[in-house]
Scaffold this motif. Sequence first.
Motif, PDB file in Angstrom:
ATOM      1  N   LEU A  27       0.820  -1.207   0.000  1.00  0.00           N
ATOM      2  CA  LEU A  27       0.000   0.000   0.000  1.00  0.00           C
ATOM      3  C   LEU A  27       0.855   1.259   0.000  1.00  0.00           C
ATOM      4  N   ASP A  28       2.030   1.169   0.610  1.00  0.00           N
ATOM      5  CA  ASP A  28       2.975   2.287   0.555  1.00  0.00           C
ATOM      6  C   ASP A  28       3.416   2.518  -0.891  1.00  0.00           C
ATOM      7  N   ALA A  29       3.777   1.447  -1.574  1.00  0.00           N
ATOM      8  CA  ALA A  29       4.188   1.556  -2.980  1.00  0.00           C
ATOM      9  C   ALA A  29       3.033   2.017  -3.860  1.00  0.00           C
ATOM     10  N   PHE A  30       1.830   1.545  -3.567  1.00  0.00           N
ATOM     11  CA  PHE A  30       0.651   2.005  -4.304  1.00  0.00           C
ATOM     12  C   PHE A  30       0.529   3.523  -4.218  1.00  0.00           C
ATOM     13  N   ASP A  31       0.655   4.052  -3.014  1.00  0.00           N
ATOM     14  CA  ASP A  31       0.568   5.498  -2.826  1.00  0.00           C
ATOM     15  C   ASP A  31       1.675   6.236  -3.575  1.00  0.00           C
ATOM     16  N   PHE A  32       2.877   5.655  -3.595  1.00  0.00           N
ATOM     17  CA  PHE A  32       3.983   6.306  -4.298  1.00  0.00           C
ATOM     18  C   PHE A  32       3.774   6.298  -5.814  1.00  0.00           C
ATOM     19  N   PHE A  33       3.377   5.162  -6.357  1.00  0.00           N
ATOM     20  CA  PHE A  33       3.332   5.016  -7.814  1.00  0.00           C
ATOM     21  C   PHE A  33       2.118   5.662  -8.449  1.00  0.00           C
ATOM     22  N   ILE A  34       1.143   6.073  -7.644  1.00  0.00           N
ATOM     23  CA  ILE A  34       0.055   6.869  -8.204  1.00  0.00           C
ATOM     24  C   ILE A  34       0.624   8.057  -8.965  1.00  0.00           C
ATOM     25  N   LEU A  35       1.671   8.658  -8.395  1.00  0.00           N
ATOM     26  CA  LEU A  35       2.241   9.875  -8.979  1.00  0.00           C
ATOM     27  C   LEU A  35       2.815   9.654 -10.372  1.00  0.00           C
ATOM     28  N   VAL A  36       3.486   8.513 -10.593  1.00  0.00           N
ATOM     29  CA  VAL A  36       4.181   8.340 -11.878  1.00  0.00           C
ATOM     30  C   VAL A  36       3.211   8.253 -13.047  1.00  0.00           C
ATOM     31  N   PHE A  37       1.950   7.895 -12.771  1.00  0.00           N
ATOM     32  CA  PHE A  37       0.964   7.812 -13.841  1.00  0.00           C
ATOM     33  C   PHE A  37       0.339   9.172 -14.182  1.00  0.00           C
ATOM     34  N   VAL A  38       0.449  10.125 -13.264  1.00  0.00           N
ATOM     35  CA  VAL A  38      -0.291  11.377 -13.458  1.00  0.00           C
ATOM     36  C   VAL A  38       0.616  12.601 -13.567  1.00  0.00           C
ATOM     37  N   LEU A  39       1.908  12.401 -13.755  1.00  0.00           N
ATOM     38  CA  LEU A  39       2.840  13.528 -13.879  1.00  0.00           C
ATOM     39  C   LEU A  39       2.375  14.511 -14.950  1.00  0.00           C
ATOM     40  N   HIS A  47       0.096  24.306 -14.987  1.00  0.00           N
ATOM     41  CA  HIS A  47       0.708  25.122 -16.048  1.00  0.00           C
ATOM     42  C   HIS A  47       2.242  25.097 -15.979  1.00  0.00           C
ATOM     43  N   THR A  48       2.768  23.886 -15.919  1.00  0.00           N
ATOM     44  CA  THR A  48       4.221  23.706 -15.895  1.00  0.00           C
ATOM     45  C   THR A  48       4.549  22.494 -16.760  1.00  0.00           C
ATOM     46  N   ASP A  49       5.794  21.966 -16.645  1.00  0.00           N
ATOM     47  CA  ASP A  49       6.186  20.816 -17.471  1.00  0.00           C
ATOM     48  C   ASP A  49       6.462  19.601 -16.603  1.00  0.00           C
ATOM     49  N   VAL A  50       6.650  18.452 -17.258  1.00  0.00           N
ATOM     50  CA  VAL A  50       6.859  17.189 -16.536  1.00  0.00           C
ATOM     51  C   VAL A  50       8.122  17.221 -15.677  1.00  0.00           C
ATOM     52  N   PRO A  51       9.275  17.715 -16.169  1.00  0.00           N
ATOM     53  CA  PRO A  51      10.457  17.763 -15.300  1.00  0.00           C
ATOM     54  C   PRO A  51      10.219  18.541 -14.002  1.00  0.00           C
ATOM     55  N   ALA A  52       9.425  19.599 -14.054  1.00  0.00           N
ATOM     56  CA  ALA A  52       9.141  20.373 -12.845  1.00  0.00           C
ATOM     57  C   ALA A  52       8.319  19.552 -11.851  1.00  0.00           C
ATOM     58  N   VAL A  53       7.319  18.852 -12.331  1.00  0.00           N
ATOM     59  CA  VAL A  53       6.496  18.028 -11.447  1.00  0.00           C
ATOM     60  C   VAL A  53       7.278  16.811 -10.956  1.00  0.00           C
ATOM     61  N   SER A  54       8.197  16.303 -11.775  1.00  0.00           N
ATOM     62  CA  SER A  54       8.981  15.128 -11.370  1.00  0.00           C
ATOM     63  C   SER A  54       9.887  15.421 -10.182  1.00  0.00           C
ATOM     64  N   VAL A  55      10.053  16.696  -9.844  1.00  0.00           N
ATOM     65  CA  VAL A  55      10.783  17.051  -8.618  1.00  0.00           C
ATOM     66  C   VAL A  55      10.089  16.436  -7.403  1.00  0.00           C
ATOM     67  N   ALA A  56       8.779  16.210  -7.495  1.00  0.00           N
ATOM     68  CA  ALA A  56       8.041  15.571  -6.406  1.00  0.00           C
ATOM     69  C   ALA A  56       8.578  14.170  -6.140  1.00  0.00           C
ATOM     70  N   ILE A  57       8.951  13.446  -7.196  1.00  0.00           N
ATOM     71  CA  ILE A  57       9.548  12.117  -7.017  1.00  0.00           C
ATOM     72  C   ILE A  57      10.885  12.255  -6.305  1.00  0.00           C
ATOM     73  N   PHE A  58      11.680  13.229  -6.724  1.00  0.00           N
ATOM     74  CA  PHE A  58      12.962  13.485  -6.071  1.00  0.00           C
ATOM     75  C   PHE A  58      12.768  13.768  -4.583  1.00  0.00           C
ATOM     76  N   LEU A  59      11.832  14.637  -4.238  1.00  0.00           N
ATOM     77  CA  LEU A  59      11.612  14.992  -2.835  1.00  0.00           C
ATOM     78  C   LEU A  59      11.132  13.800  -2.018  1.00  0.00           C
ATOM     79  N   THR A  60      10.230  13.019  -2.593  1.00  0.00           N
ATOM     80  CA  THR A  60       9.735  11.834  -1.885  1.00  0.00           C
ATOM     81  C   THR A  60      10.878  10.866  -1.591  1.00  0.00           C
ATOM     82  N   LEU A  61      11.700  10.590  -2.589  1.00  0.00           N
ATOM     83  CA  LEU A  61      12.803   9.652  -2.408  1.00  0.00           C
ATOM     84  C   LEU A  61      13.850  10.214  -1.450  1.00  0.00           C
ATOM     85  N   ALA A  62      14.129  11.502  -1.555  1.00  0.00           N
ATOM     86  CA  ALA A  62      15.151  12.115  -0.708  1.00  0.00           C
ATOM     87  C   ALA A  62      14.734  12.115   0.755  1.00  0.00           C
TER      88      ALA A  62
END
Length: 416
Positions: A27-39, A47-62
């Motif tokens: 369920l933890d992984a489910f919550d994390f991977f929701i993001l990768v489908f909706v970037l 009103h931004t681009d995918v690299p900007a939103v992908s910073v959320a993945i960086f912050l979560t992992l960090a």
Amino acid sequence: MSALESLRRLTPQQRNTVIASYLGWTLDAFDFFILVFVLKYIAEEFHTDVPAVSVAIFLTLAMRALGALVFGLAADRYGRRITLMADVLLYSIFEFLTGFSTGLTMFLVFRALYGIAMGGEWGVGASLVMETVPEESRGIVSGILQAGYPSGYLIASVVFFLLFPVIGWRGMFFVGAVPALLVLYIRRNVEESPAFLKRQAEGRRPFLTVLRENIPLFIWAVLLMTAFNFFSHGTQDIYPTFLETQRNYSSYTVGAIAIVYNVGAICGGLFFGALSQRIGRKKAIVTAALIAVPVAPLWAYAPGPLLLAIGAFLMQFFVQGAWGIVPVHLNELSPDEVRGTFPGFAYQLGNLLASGNATLQAGLAARWDGDYAYALLIVAAVVALVVAALAGFGYEKKDVRFGTEEAEEPHGAMRI
């Protein structure tokens, strides 16, 4: 003894512990991977681009490294069970709040807070399980536990496939609050780790004291987990974006392919986890990592969705096959006194060092005229070789007995 036979011999209490920890990571992984489908969709709304939103993945992992340390220390002090309950509740709350984000900054803050809670789950759950099940069951149980990660990805794939057109990206995060119900199961059915209770009766030394005595082991573990995290996130996080933007597949096709490769990941984790009980942890990891290299071109460059799905199935079979050995491997290597902290902290520090992967791959693809396939292929092939080298020339303490003098041997006495 076969893997299935070792599972049949588990007591009801041991089975409940395995189920709870598996579901916690699923369920933890489910919550994390929701993001990768909706970037892409979040980027469009803010009103931004995918690299900007992908910073959320960086912050979560960090931020997972901080969570692993905080919750790991709590688990070594107060117990694995109560800490796991608190952790699951917190990551569910932050996942739910993410759906209320009104802008990119607010969204990133909630993902960072979620990352802290997510970082504690794996280490606490893995130590609880490995200290509860018998030695002969550790390999297959390790595969089951780590299969929770692709299982969560699989659930996220199914939810995206079936519900996204109806509930949108915000609804996806609201659904992510469901794991909070797992706390009730843990409270009712799971008991504290016997090894932890024994250690509490005997007393324990501070984490930093034990860490200083095992510096070479810890540094190697962090480097290994850095490579492992590049291996998994480098083959998963941007893959749906590659399918959506470079191949222009619909959400249904992307969801279907994701379902296929997560089934492969689950099968691989179970297979290699069980195999490691026979041939050893190091040999099983090296085998899985090396076979992933020749599979990579099919995974990245297959000409149609069917062949891409086959390549993705095979790639995740071997990537998560190698990962299926990680829970047992790190817990067997960990000093008894800090098993709640050591494996999870090493794992999540590796995550921290690899946390820029999604942004790196998105940036490389942008530099190469949107060629996500090449960015995926380069990272996958390189890190597969690094994982094999670090694991093959590293440490191993297969079937060590927890709470004995053997488990307390200094790093130099471990089999290398």
